[in-house]
Design a protein around this motif. Sequence first.
Motif, PDB file in Angstrom:
ATOM      1  N   ARG A  45      -9.637  -1.751  -3.811  1.00  0.00           N
ATOM      2  CA  ARG A  45      -8.753  -0.662  -4.253  1.00  0.00           C
ATOM      3  C   ARG A  45      -9.169   0.698  -3.681  1.00  0.00           C
ATOM      4  N   ILE A  46      -9.479   0.730  -2.408  1.00  0.00           N
ATOM      5  CA  ILE A  46      -9.932   2.002  -1.832  1.00  0.00           C
ATOM      6  C   ILE A  46      -8.975   2.529  -0.778  1.00  0.00           C
ATOM      7  N   TYR A  47      -8.037   1.691  -0.346  1.00  0.00           N
ATOM      8  CA  TYR A  47      -7.193   2.076   0.783  1.00  0.00           C
ATOM      9  C   TYR A  47      -6.037   2.979   0.362  1.00  0.00           C
ATOM     10  N   THR A  48      -5.437   3.629   1.348  1.00  0.00           N
ATOM     11  CA  THR A  48      -4.231   4.398   1.067  1.00  0.00           C
ATOM     12  C   THR A  48      -3.092   3.408   0.847  1.00  0.00           C
ATOM     13  N   PRO A  49      -2.051   3.838   0.167  1.00  0.00           N
ATOM     14  CA  PRO A  49      -0.900   2.951  -0.006  1.00  0.00           C
ATOM     15  C   PRO A  49      -0.349   2.473   1.347  1.00  0.00           C
ATOM     16  N   GLU A  50      -0.373   3.320   2.355  1.00  0.00           N
ATOM     17  CA  GLU A  50       0.143   2.932   3.675  1.00  0.00           C
ATOM     18  C   GLU A  50      -0.720   1.829   4.284  1.00  0.00           C
ATOM     19  N   GLU A  51      -2.034   1.975   4.151  1.00  0.00           N
ATOM     20  CA  GLU A  51      -2.916   0.912   4.645  1.00  0.00           C
ATOM     21  C   GLU A  51      -2.644  -0.386   3.885  1.00  0.00           C
ATOM     22  N   MET A  52      -2.340  -0.250   2.610  1.00  0.00           N
ATOM     23  CA  MET A  52      -2.068  -1.438   1.793  1.00  0.00           C
ATOM     24  C   MET A  52      -0.838  -2.178   2.318  1.00  0.00           C
ATOM     25  N   ASP A  53       0.134  -1.424   2.798  1.00  0.00           N
ATOM     26  CA  ASP A  53       1.333  -2.041   3.398  1.00  0.00           C
ATOM     27  C   ASP A  53       0.949  -3.038   4.492  1.00  0.00           C
ATOM     28  N   TYR A  77      -1.849  -4.634   4.931  1.00  0.00           N
ATOM     29  CA  TYR A  77      -2.488  -5.839   4.395  1.00  0.00           C
ATOM     30  C   TYR A  77      -1.472  -6.771   3.742  1.00  0.00           C
ATOM     31  N   MET A  78      -0.515  -6.187   3.071  1.00  0.00           N
ATOM     32  CA  MET A  78       0.488  -7.037   2.421  1.00  0.00           C
ATOM     33  C   MET A  78       1.296  -7.805   3.453  1.00  0.00           C
ATOM     34  N   GLU A  79       1.596  -7.146   4.552  1.00  0.00           N
ATOM     35  CA  GLU A  79       2.316  -7.847   5.614  1.00  0.00           C
ATOM     36  C   GLU A  79       1.459  -8.977   6.184  1.00  0.00           C
ATOM     37  N   GLU A  80       0.164  -8.703   6.325  1.00  0.00           N
ATOM     38  CA  GLU A  80      -0.717  -9.775   6.795  1.00  0.00           C
ATOM     39  C   GLU A  80      -0.710 -10.930   5.803  1.00  0.00           C
ATOM     40  N   CYS A  81      -0.771 -10.590   4.530  1.00  0.00           N
ATOM     41  CA  CYS A  81      -0.790 -11.640   3.497  1.00  0.00           C
ATOM     42  C   CYS A  81       0.481 -12.486   3.572  1.00  0.00           C
ATOM     43  N   LEU A  82       1.633 -11.821   3.750  1.00  0.00           N
ATOM     44  CA  LEU A  82       2.903 -12.541   3.861  1.00  0.00           C
ATOM     45  C   LEU A  82       2.889 -13.482   5.067  1.00  0.00           C
ATOM     46  N   ALA A  83       2.358 -12.968   6.180  1.00  0.00           N
ATOM     47  CA  ALA A  83       2.306 -13.784   7.397  1.00  0.00           C
ATOM     48  C   ALA A  83       1.399 -14.992   7.190  1.00  0.00           C
ATOM     49  N   LEU A  84       0.267 -14.751   6.534  1.00  0.00           N
ATOM     50  CA  LEU A  84      -0.671 -15.853   6.297  1.00  0.00           C
ATOM     51  C   LEU A  84      -0.050 -16.904   5.377  1.00  0.00           C
ATOM     52  N   LYS A  85       0.691 -16.418   4.370  1.00  0.00           N
ATOM     53  CA  LYS A  85       1.329 -17.360   3.445  1.00  0.00           C
ATOM     54  C   LYS A  85       2.324 -18.237   4.205  1.00  0.00           C
ATOM     55  N   GLN A  86       3.021 -17.604   5.153  1.00  0.00           N
ATOM     56  CA  GLN A  86       3.992 -18.390   5.917  1.00  0.00           C
ATOM     57  C   GLN A  86       3.302 -19.416   6.816  1.00  0.00           C
ATOM     58  N   GLU A  87       2.164 -19.009   7.367  1.00  0.00           N
ATOM     59  CA  GLU A  87       1.446 -19.928   8.256  1.00  0.00           C
ATOM     60  C   GLU A  87       0.654 -20.974   7.471  1.00  0.00           C
ATOM     61  N   LEU A 113       1.956   1.172  -6.719  1.00  0.00           N
ATOM     62  CA  LEU A 113       3.165   0.630  -7.322  1.00  0.00           C
ATOM     63  C   LEU A 113       4.297   0.381  -6.314  1.00  0.00           C
ATOM     64  N   PRO A 114       4.665   1.365  -5.463  1.00  0.00           N
ATOM     65  CA  PRO A 114       5.740   1.090  -4.497  1.00  0.00           C
ATOM     66  C   PRO A 114       5.410  -0.114  -3.615  1.00  0.00           C
ATOM     67  N   GLN A 115       4.159  -0.193  -3.199  1.00  0.00           N
ATOM     68  CA  GLN A 115       3.744  -1.317  -2.344  1.00  0.00           C
ATOM     69  C   GLN A 115       3.850  -2.647  -3.086  1.00  0.00           C
ATOM     70  N   LEU A 116       3.404  -2.642  -4.326  1.00  0.00           N
ATOM     71  CA  LEU A 116       3.400  -3.901  -5.081  1.00  0.00           C
ATOM     72  C   LEU A 116       4.828  -4.394  -5.327  1.00  0.00           C
ATOM     73  N   LEU A 117       5.718  -3.472  -5.641  1.00  0.00           N
ATOM     74  CA  LEU A 117       7.120  -3.872  -5.864  1.00  0.00           C
ATOM     75  C   LEU A 117       7.767  -4.311  -4.550  1.00  0.00           C
ATOM     76  N   HIS A 118       7.439  -3.588  -3.490  1.00  0.00           N
ATOM     77  CA  HIS A 118       7.978  -3.945  -2.170  1.00  0.00           C
ATOM     78  C   HIS A 118       7.473  -5.332  -1.750  1.00  0.00           C
ATOM     79  N   PHE A 119       6.237  -5.591  -2.057  1.00  0.00           N
ATOM     80  CA  PHE A 119       5.623  -6.888  -1.729  1.00  0.00           C
ATOM     81  C   PHE A 119       6.386  -8.024  -2.412  1.00  0.00           C
ATOM     82  N   GLN A 120       6.754  -7.789  -3.668  1.00  0.00           N
ATOM     83  CA  GLN A 120       7.544  -8.813  -4.378  1.00  0.00           C
ATOM     84  C   GLN A 120       8.908  -8.995  -3.727  1.00  0.00           C
ATOM     85  N   LYS A 121       9.494  -7.861  -3.318  1.00  0.00           N
ATOM     86  CA  LYS A 121      10.823  -7.907  -2.702  1.00  0.00           C
ATOM     87  C   LYS A 121      10.769  -8.669  -1.367  1.00  0.00           C
ATOM     88  N   ARG A 122       9.739  -8.355  -0.606  1.00  0.00           N
ATOM     89  CA  ARG A 122       9.572  -9.021   0.698  1.00  0.00           C
ATOM     90  C   ARG A 122       9.434 -10.532   0.514  1.00  0.00           C
TER      91      ARG A 122
END
Lengths: 533, 533
Positions: free
Chosen positions: A312-320, A322-332, A356-365
């Motif tokens: 929990r140290i990153y900026t929300p933008e950096e978190m974006d 990582y979330m995209e990486e997580c989505l890609a990994l889940k797909q692979e 919060l915006p990232q977490l909600l966006h992550f669910q949407k993605r």
Amino acid sequence: MAEPSFSSIHEYIAKREAFINDERTLRREHARLKACSDVEAQADRIIRKIRKEEALTIWSEESDSIPHIFPGMEFLTSRDIIVKTKLFNILTKMPKGALLHAHLDAMVNTRTLLRLALQQPHMHVRVPSVLNSSSIKTMLPEFSVCPEEEWSSLPSLADASYSPGEWVKIQQARRSFPPELGGPQGFDDWVIGCLTINPAEAYGTHRTTDKIWKKFTDTFRVSIGLIRYQPIWSQYIKEFFLASVEDGISYIEARINFGPKTMFNAEGYNIVPGREWVRIFCRVIREVKQEMKEQGRQDAFLGARIIYSIIRIYTPEEMDWYMEECLALKQEFPDIIAGFDLVGHEDSLYPLTHYLPQLLHFQKRQKELGIHIPFIFHAGETLGDGTPADGNLYDAILLETKRIGHGFSLAKHPKLMDICKTKGIAIEMCPISNEILRLTSSMLMHPLPIIVNHGIPVVLCSDDPAVFGNMGLTFDYFQVLVSSELTGLTTLGQIARDSIEYSTLDYETKSKALAVWEKRWHEFCKEVVALGT
Amino acid sequence: MAEPSFSSIHEYIAKREAFINDERTLRREHARLKACSDVEAQADRIIRKIRKEEALTIWSEESDSIPHIFPGMEFLTSRDIIVKTKLFNILTKMPKGALLHAHLDAMVNTRTLLRLALQQPHMHVRVPSVLNSSSIKTMLPEFSVCPEEEWSSLPSLADASYSPGEWVKIQQARRSFPPELGGPQGFDDWVIGCLTINPAEAYGTHRTTDKIWKKFTDTFRVSIGLIRYQPIWSQYIKEFFLASVEDGISYIEARINFGPKTMFNAEGYNIVPGREWVRIFCRVIREVKQEMKEQGRQDAFLGARIIYSIIRIYTPEEMDWYMEECLALKQEFPDIIAGFDLVGHEDSLYPLTHYLPQLLHFQKRQKELGIHIPFIFHAGETLGDGTPADGNLYDAILLETKRIGHGFSLAKHPKLMDICKTKGIAIEMCPISNEILRLTSSMLMHPLPIIVNHGIPVVLCSDDPAVFGNMGLTFDYFQVLVSSELTGLTTLGQIARDSIEYSTLDYETKSKALAVWEKRWHEFCKEVVALGT
């Protein structure tokens, strides 16, 4: 509720029993207790008998080094006693089900990790200033691999000519470790000391949550350079799986910190991306399964999955990112990525609302992509009442967390307790971790019995056993067992069973895992009975 | 409960707020918060601001003598800091309502008690062996008065000619206290040390519940000889009432241990029965009321009542005798005898069930006599989970306890929590007592926020302040206030108000007491606001 008065003592006693029973039915093992096999009931009695005996013998022998001794006391002070008890040795054989809260960077015995590192010619070490008997007390070693063309020929970390920050080959640094610092053995002890928390720190110099977290965080700064090197990474994971299996753990959901984005490849270049880490993780699962199969123990290891974790140290933008990486990994790796979590010291780092915006966006993605990565959030790992760390519990639940990591402050939340119970949100409790990180002074003060008595599902976890010394799950089960009169073997069985029940395994795999566990449990109970007679 | 997903961050935040609010409504101060006067709301903000400032300043100044400093830390180590804070000094002026859990034998500052004793020519002291620099460390003084014809002429407790167990006049013992033991000042320090718990004991040598209870019990063995002497008894009670009034306490329900059956009369004969103790208690109430009236402060002291208490060490047959005495006293002093309790170390003494026939018979006798003496039981003052001490909670509730003394383990009992809430059984919480007696290591680990957040009525009590050093109620309110972000001045107000609400006062007296308190509370809030602007 009882009548206002009683016509006889007999009536009182009957009502009292019914009254107590009524409350006990809330405990998750209640159904189990009623339908308990003879052998389990007998095993439970034997365990209680041994516990009682050892409380009066082993746990009353005070000494100068341990002036206050009692069951459930400070783990780091009592570890050497625990391992000698009959109770502990029985529990080592207990089938533990799943390990659901485990940070991969702290899962292998530190001496084993150091041994793995010493075998690597690419591994180097450096310190921020020349090492001597004074600086060694506060200085942390930093480890990293270097490509062959950059290999160092510096003689020693303690040489007068050593320039702060220069890399020295680990083997060379160890060999040349000065005799006044203990020579090679001194090197090992220094490194191990920097990778672990000792009792003088937890119960003396760092006796508050904030202070011990500083030391705790330091251990990861040291270990990361050792672990995040591809040749060690694979051996490390294998070692983790095999040691877990030996402790009776048959399935694992490991939290991997994807923060560093890359690790070092065999040649010493920091270019191996997250997807390769996962690939290796998968390969090791296959290898361990194969080994087990060859030993005729295929039931002993049912696999492992990854909870994608970010500090929990990153900026929300950096978190974006990582979330995209997580989505890609889940797909692979749809069968391997089991969830997403934000980790680290809740009291001092960002709360969930920060993202919060990232977490909600992550669910949407996820909806867009037609995939599901449940949140499995750390929340409420705090002594706070109404602090942001305590407030993480609300967000975890609003964001539909699958389980709650720690939930130490959950007992302060009546509505959230109800929800956890009703919706089946299990609490990943890490009693020894909580005690060493100074949320509780002993197991007797830990809120686990509150949660258990309220009927909220609980799983027991070791959190960061390499740092705490609670390797496997036996130590945590032990501490819980000796700290409550209510808790018996049947309670531990229910917790172990729930660790499978509340895993992220799909229905079919879970059913199989449960069946396997039940069979092993029955065998275990039989063993206990055999011991006791 | 929240919807599974959120269309916008705005929606999430709105739901989050509603979600949290929903839980907070359970807290008893919720209604108060909504109907809060402007002045109270402003005072609450000022208190929170001061708390925050002091957390960052005073409570972060570590030193060699206090290496780990934080708000809510160990009381005995931090007492000297607490008294210097602005927050504490404000709270001293707060109207506290009632003191409902207070053991009379530990309610007066020990130096004051010793001063009272030194004025008594009949008072003597003895030790089990000659006093010297070695024996003084473990030896307890025993005090008693002797009739004039038995007055001692022995020179000193430390004289070579001293025969163990022989009485020496207290003044003489003090005067002749050897210089190597500190002379008269050394005598005082020795006695005070035996009447109080010091930090080295609570946090060092006696750092477990069992061990500190031994020291705790010892303090009563020493103080009883000083207090249970008629001339001191009346002065002692007066001192207790007056000091309580100065701390903002306006009504008291004191637990008096009737175990000794008789106390010493002015002439030194042990013949004064319990009814005489009560008579003196009543006389002192009248005197203090009169004094207050003369000062134009009649609202400051509304009276006191007695909870008849017996230590859980007697045989059931002996208990019969005490119950009959209690019934007789209730008939003679219907307005003074407020309840019945069994006291002492729950973990090691008899549980309530041990006296079950007596307790049921006691209820039956009351019906026969047409009187009502509610049980106000100590229960659950323990770290146990499922132990007999923990089980006392069931019996307390089955026997219709009016309140619960301590209820430290109540959070482990979901059904009992519900009953306490529904039936309005207030918990007499004694946070500093619990911490010193090692049920919790600091206020941050205390279960009070759990109970408060569940909406169970709580009153704050000092228990045995002469032994613990938490004279009055300000210290306990302070420790609670600095240990939770949720708790504010309005919470403390609710707790103070509840101390009257859950007292045993009759409807009319209670209504009057509440009205008086509300008026004083409003004045207090105004004072806080004046301070803050």
